[in-house]
Every structure is written in structure tokens, then in C-alpha cells.
Motif scaffolding. Structure first.
Motif, PDB file in Angstrom:
ATOM      1  N   MET A 214       0.827  -1.205   0.000  1.00 55.26           N
ATOM      2  CA  MET A 214       0.000   0.000   0.000  1.00 55.26           C
ATOM      3  C   MET A 214       0.860   1.254   0.000  1.00 55.26           C
ATOM      4  O   MET A 214       0.581   2.225  -0.728  1.00 55.26           O
ATOM      5  N   PHE A 215       1.894   1.277   0.817  1.00 56.32           N
ATOM      6  CA  PHE A 215       2.707   2.484   0.923  1.00 56.32           C
ATOM      7  C   PHE A 215       3.363   2.821  -0.411  1.00 56.32           C
ATOM      8  O   PHE A 215       3.372   3.975  -0.842  1.00 56.32           O
ATOM      9  N   HIS A 216       3.923   1.819  -1.075  1.00 57.27           N
ATOM     10  CA  HIS A 216       4.665   2.081  -2.295  1.00 57.27           C
ATOM     11  C   HIS A 216       3.806   2.106  -3.554  1.00 57.27           C
ATOM     12  O   HIS A 216       4.194   2.747  -4.539  1.00 57.27           O
ATOM     13  N   CYS A 217       2.668   1.419  -3.539  1.00 55.77           N
ATOM     14  CA  CYS A 217       1.904   1.245  -4.779  1.00 55.77           C
ATOM     15  C   CYS A 217       0.462   1.736  -4.710  1.00 55.77           C
ATOM     16  O   CYS A 217      -0.184   1.872  -5.752  1.00 55.77           O
ATOM     17  N   LYS A 219      -1.294   4.547  -4.042  1.00 51.94           N
ATOM     18  CA  LYS A 219      -1.746   5.759  -4.729  1.00 51.94           C
ATOM     19  C   LYS A 219      -1.569   5.638  -6.236  1.00 51.94           C
ATOM     20  O   LYS A 219      -2.446   6.070  -7.005  1.00 51.94           O
ATOM     21  N   ALA A 220      -0.466   5.034  -6.674  1.00 56.05           N
ATOM     22  CA  ALA A 220      -0.245   4.867  -8.117  1.00 56.05           C
ATOM     23  C   ALA A 220      -1.302   3.950  -8.728  1.00 56.05           C
ATOM     24  O   ALA A 220      -1.799   4.201  -9.837  1.00 56.05           O
ATOM     25  N   LEU A 221      -1.660   2.878  -8.024  1.00 57.32           N
ATOM     26  CA  LEU A 221      -2.705   1.989  -8.514  1.00 57.32           C
ATOM     27  C   LEU A 221      -4.040   2.711  -8.591  1.00 57.32           C
ATOM     28  O   LEU A 221      -4.790   2.561  -9.563  1.00 57.32           O
ATOM     29  N   GLY A 256      -3.949   9.466   2.056  1.00 59.35           N
ATOM     30  CA  GLY A 256      -4.702  10.474   1.334  1.00 59.35           C
ATOM     31  C   GLY A 256      -5.545   9.921   0.204  1.00 59.35           C
ATOM     32  O   GLY A 256      -5.777  10.596  -0.802  1.00 59.35           O
ATOM     33  N   LEU A 257      -6.017   8.694   0.358  1.00 61.20           N
ATOM     34  CA  LEU A 257      -6.881   8.069  -0.649  1.00 61.20           C
ATOM     35  C   LEU A 257      -8.336   8.180  -0.219  1.00 61.20           C
ATOM     36  O   LEU A 257      -8.646   8.109   0.975  1.00 61.20           O
ATOM     37  N   PRO A 258      -9.251   8.309  -1.167  1.00 61.01           N
ATOM     38  CA  PRO A 258     -10.670   8.389  -0.800  1.00 61.01           C
ATOM     39  C   PRO A 258     -11.150   7.117  -0.111  1.00 61.01           C
ATOM     40  O   PRO A 258     -10.666   6.008  -0.395  1.00 61.01           O
TER      41      PRO A 258
END
Length: 575
Positions: A214-217, A219-221, A256-258
Motif C-alpha cells: 500500500m505504501f509504495h503502490c 496511490k499509483a494503482l 490520502g486516498l478516498p
């Protein structure tokens, strides 16, 4: 590859060190093993100051709840053992089952038509990962659980490979928005990560995997509309689904994801969870991508929960256990009905056979026909997708879906014809024990342990892939047949410890050829695996998970140190 800036200060090497939050100056009690040989770059990429702080906060926030999950499992098992009760649909949660109004949130477009996923995709296997990404599959089960051996090397290599896929760093692989969708499968709650300690305790394996992914991927996903999507393994109750939901809410807020960005498919691999499928969907209703039904972990759970009861003697799985049997067919029908009534997707299990190389051969046509027959059973039951291991099965199975569904999902099939009772779900199939089945189970159990001692999570045997799910049912059956002194159909001989020990010696002759033991070390590893297998199946009390038993065993841990030394020696010889 990470979210946010570093907020902790520490030495250049994070291993076995303390770090400090620069905002609060509170010591962050975290210890991390050094990098495995040859992975210094990947190690440095994953374990940044910011990612370590995120992991520390995640584990600190939920560690007590994870322990409560373990205690709840023990408590429920103890109640079943002492009372002799069987599971049923709880009156305490009947209001959730009886309320027709609630639904899960609609799944994103990339999940709506996912007919064929590639299963047992251990992400540390870079070559196969790239081949699968280049395939016509609609999804990949990125498996840190059943098909993966969780050595520190494999976890770091696998998570870093996922990052490289997400950030399009592999040549000749489609961008993440065009590649098969990644279904990330962290380890289950029974597993711990030995190489990281938070507040003096080894961290739960699933939090380690989920946190780094989750930390690394994450937001990009999300920005590419390709995730983050997860598989959740071996969930036993709606309370465990609630824990995962809380973890999702926390992670989304931190990154910071919805709310509702994460979607998860829960694998219903335990008989107790079958009676709580509505409740599991309800707890995850903002984050649910549906439920999944398999066969071998689920069947093994009957031995786990009721195996000491003679009425639950499970017959030879190779002859008498398949999805056409009442207890498994009822489970699949109920799962499809439950999912579709709530607007969730229902997915089936994995086709393990490997297609022979010659397409025009009788063997090829036989294997394809058998896979088609069993998968057609799932399609007709209403599933929206399933998995295959062999990449050559992807297109035939997609065509099968196209022929019978028109290429869409089957959410419109709410299965009002299904009326499953508790008795249906716990009705053991008729049948006995065969010598062939006993020897097959012994072979699978030994080869799985041997694979783990070599750092591999799955292997090939007699034309199909085997992983921890088939190893679980194999060792479970041998343990249960000894416990109940089952009789062989072949000659009415009773299955005893002496018989199993003797048959193990016989099976080992074949396994030496299968594994091509050409060195003293390889022979010793196979012999050790046989001894460990016998130790497990002869225990007075049934070990709940074979993988837990192995992951905590000194022999497995020391074998990882041995392979690390081998790797160092190989590297030194090249230099």
C-alpha cells in the motif's frame, strides 16, 4: 515508489536499529534484519525512513486486534470441541442476513469483467510474472500466501517486483492501466514475519505485506484506476473482516486516498466462514470486490475443525471429493447467491492441471476436457470468474465464458432457486480410503515441505501444480485416517502409523526421481522433508496450519540461512 517524505531520522542502515519520529521525538521501536544477499538495491528501495514509520504505525495500531483474532479462533475451536456442536447461521446477526436492502458498493470497471485470473503467481518469480503480464489474462493473483514461500528474500523480491510492474519498469510489459489487473494477496493471519520486530514483537505477516504494498503502490494503482485490489486469505469470521475493513480505512486516511478506494475479495476457505458470508460482505461493504470459493483449503478446514469426530472422516480426495459433491456444491451455490444478492462478484477456484505440450495428443485433449467440465460446472452455478495456473489455459477458458455468458459477469443471476441448509454444508461425501490416495497424499505432503526448504511455494507433480492448499488437505487426510484407523478399500488393511511410515519409504523412491536428487545436500533435504511430514501427521493434536508449523520450525528457519550461504558462495565464485 513511495508516498510522502521521510519523517524519521535514523542511521543509514535500518537493520536492528531504533528510529525516532521527528515530529513527536517519540522512539519508534522497530528492528529489521539486514538485506538478503543480492537484494541491497531492492531492500533500500522498500525500507525507507517513511515506509518504516508507516509500517510501525500500522502494526502499532492493529497488533492487539490481530492477537484478538487469534484468541477468537482458539475460543471458537475450543467451544466446538467441548460442546460437540456444529456451526450454524447465528441468530445474533440474522438482521443482516434478513435485510434485503443493503448492497456492497459497485466494483470499479476493471473488476467487472474478470473471467480468468492467473493463480499461484508468486511475484518473486520474475520470469513467470512477466509472462503472465504479457498474457491475455484479465487478472493476476499476486500471491504472497498459498503459492509463495515467505522467505525474506522472496518477500522483498516479490514486493519490489510488484512496484516495478506498477511503475512500468519492466521492458515489453503493458502499462499498469493496460496489463492484467493485479489482485494482491498478502499472507494470512496465521503467518508472522520473522525479520521485522515492532515494539519487541515479530510483526504479523499480512500487515508487513499489505503495509509495504500500500505504501509504495497504493496511490499509483488508484490514480491509474487499477487498484489497489486485494485477496484476503483464510478469513474465518466477520470479526476478521471487520479488522481488515478498519485497516483499509486507516491506510486510506494515512495515504490520502478516498474512502472505499481499496477493494478486496475474501477467500472463503474455512467452513465457519461459510455461515457468515453475508456478515463478511456487510463488514466490507465499502471495500468489497466479492467472495471466492476454492476446494482444498476449504475441505481441509473440516479436518481442522471436526477431524477428531469420526462422523467427519473425509474420504480419498482424489476419488471422492470434487465440486459436484453436496457439501461443496452447496457451499458454491450459497456463495454465488449471497454475492449476487448483495451486488458482489463471486469467483471460483483454480484449475491446477498443466496442459501437455502436444496440442493434438490424446493426453492434451483429455486434460482440457476435464478442466472444461469442472469449470463449466462453476460457470453454470453463476460464478463471475475463476483462476488457472497454466497460461495456455487462459484462452480456452475465456472462450468458455464467452460461450455461456456472452462475455459479461453474471451478477443478474441471483440464484433464487438455491435453498442451502446447515446440514447441506456439513454433509460429508460417501466414499472410502484408497492405497493410491494415501500414497498420493504422502507424496504431495513431502514434496511441499521439500519445496519450502528450498525456498519455493509450489511445485509440479503428476501433471499439475501443487501448493500449500493441496499440501494442507494431503497431510490433513493422512493424519485423520491414522487417527480413525480407516480401512483401505483395496484390501481392508487398517491405516496405521507403521503403514504410513512404510509407505513413506516406498514413495520416497519415486520422489527421488521426481526431484532429481543428484547431490548429497538435495538427498538430505528430501529426507528431512519426509521426516518432518511424518512428524506432522503423527502428532497427537492436529496442527492448525501446515504453513504455520513450518514457518515456526527450526529446520525451515535454518534452511533459509543455508540457502543464504549458498547464494553468498555462488556470488563469491562469480566475483
Amino acid at each position: 515508489m513511495e508516498h510522502g517524505a521521510g519523517r524519521i531520522k535514523m542511521g543509514e542502515i535500518p537493520s536492528l536499529d531504533f528510529v525516532f519520529d521527528v515530529v513527536t521525538e517519540v522512539p519508534v521501536r522497530l528492528e529489521l534484519s539486514p538485506s538478503p544477499q543480492g537484494l541491497d538495491e531492492e531492500y533500500g528501495t522498500l525500507f525507507t525512513p517513511a515506509s518504516l514509520l508507516f509500517l510501525h504505525q500500522l502494526v502499532s495500531e492493529f497488533d492487539n486486534e490481530v492477537d484478538q483474532v487469534s484468541r477468537l479462533r482458539v475460543s471458537r475451536k475450543a467451544h466446538l470441541d467441548t460442546s460437540g456442536d456444529l456451526p450454524g447461521f447465528s441468530q445474533a446477526t440474522s438482521h443482516i442476513r434478513d435485510d434485503p436492502a443493503w448492497k456492497v458498493l459497485p466494483v470499479p470497471p476493471r473488476l467487472q469483467r474478470r473471467h480468468v485470473d492467473v493463480g499461484d503467481m508468486a511475484p518473486c518469480d520474475t520470469r513467470r510474472l512477466i509472462q503472465a503480464l504479457q498474457s491475455p489474462a484479465q487478472g493476476l493473483q499476486i500471491d504472497f500466501d498459498d503459492g509463495n514461500c515467505p522467505t525474506f528474500y522472496n518477500q522483498i523480491k516479490g514486493i519490489n517486483n510488484v512496484c516495478k510492474v506498477v511503475y512500468n519498469q519492466f521492458p515489453n510489459v503493458p502499462a499498469i492501466s493496460q496489463a492484467p489487473v493485479l489482485m494482491l494477496r498478502p499472507r494470512a493471519w496465521n503467518m508472522v514475519e520473522h525479520n521485522m520486530l515492532v515494539n519487541g514483537k515479530e510483526v504479523p505477516g499480512p500487515l508487513f505485506d499489505f503495509g509495504l504494498l500500500m505504501f509504495h503502490c497504493g496511490k499509483a494503482l488508484y490514480n491509474s484506476k487499477s487498484g489497489p485490489f486485494f485477496y484476503l486469505s483464510k478469513v474465518e469470521s466477520f470479526m476478521e473482516a471487520r479488522l481488515w475493513n478498519n485497516i483499509f480505512l486507516w491506510a486510506q486516511q494515512q495515504l490520502g486516498l478516498p474512502r472505499g478506494s481499496i477493494k478486496a475479495t475474501v477467500l472463503i476457505e474455512n467452513v465457519l466462514a461459510t455461515f457468515e458470508m453475508n456478515e463478511i460482505l456487510y463488514e466490507l461493504r465499502e471495500h468489497s470486490a466479492g467472495l471466492n470459493c476454492g476446494i482444498w483449503d476449504y475441505s481441509a478446514s473440516f479436518v481442522n475443525k471436526f477431524g477428531h469426530r469420526e462422523a467427519f472422516l473425509l474420504p480419498d480426495r482424489s476419488k471422492y471429493v470434487n465440486m459436484e459433491k453436496r457439501f461443496l456444491r452447496s457451499y458454491m451455490d450459497l456463495l454465488v447467491q449471497t454475492c449476487h444478492r448483495r451486488g458482489a462478484l463471486a469467483t471460483g477456484g483454480m484449475a491446477a492441471p498443466l496442459l501437455p505440450p502436444v496440442r493434438d495428443s490424446h493426453a492434451y485433449q483429455t486434460v482440457l476436457a476435464n478442466v472444461t467440465r469442472l469449470k463449466l460446472l462453476e460457470i453454470r452455478a453463476g460464478v463471475d470468474g475463476f483462476m488457472v495456473y497454466d497460461l495456455n489455459l487462459i484462452e480456452p477458458m475465456q472462450k468458455l465464458f464467452q460461450q455461456h455468458t456472452g462475455g459479461d459477469n453474471q451478477l443478474h443471476r441471483v440464484r433464487d432457486d438455491v435453498a442451502v441448509t446447515p446440514e447441506d454444508l456439513v454433509c460429508m461425501p460417501a466414499g472410502g480410503v484408497t492405497l493410491h490416495g494415501l500414497k498420493y497424499n504422502i507424496g504431495v505432503g513431502i514434496l511441499f515441505i521439500h519445496a519450502w526448504l528450498s525456498g519455493n511455494g509450489h511445485f509440479f507433480y503428476r501433471g499439475q501444480v501443487e501448493d500449500s492448499a493441496t499440501a494442507e488437505i494431503s497431510r490433513s487426510q493422512v493424519w485423520q485416517w491414522i487417527r480413525h484407523q480407516a480401512q483401505l478399500e483395496d484390501n481392508k488393511r487398517v491405516v496405521t502409523r507403521a503403514m504410513v511410515v512404510h509407505l513413506t519409504q516406498e514413495v520416497m523412491k519415486e520422489l527421488r526421481e521426481v526431484t532429481a536428487c543428484q547431490t548429497v545436500r538435495a538427498e538430505e533435504s528430501l529426507q528431512t522433508a519426509a521426516e518432518m511430514f511424518l512428524e506432522v501427521v503423527l502428532k497427537r493434536n492436529f496442527p492448525e496450519f501446515l504453513t504455520t508449523y513450518l514457518n515456526l520450525d527450526h529446520t525451515f528457519l535454518s534452511s533459509q540461512a543455508m540457502w543464504e550461504n549458498v547464494a553468498r558462495g555462488a556470488l563469491a565464485s562469480k566475483l
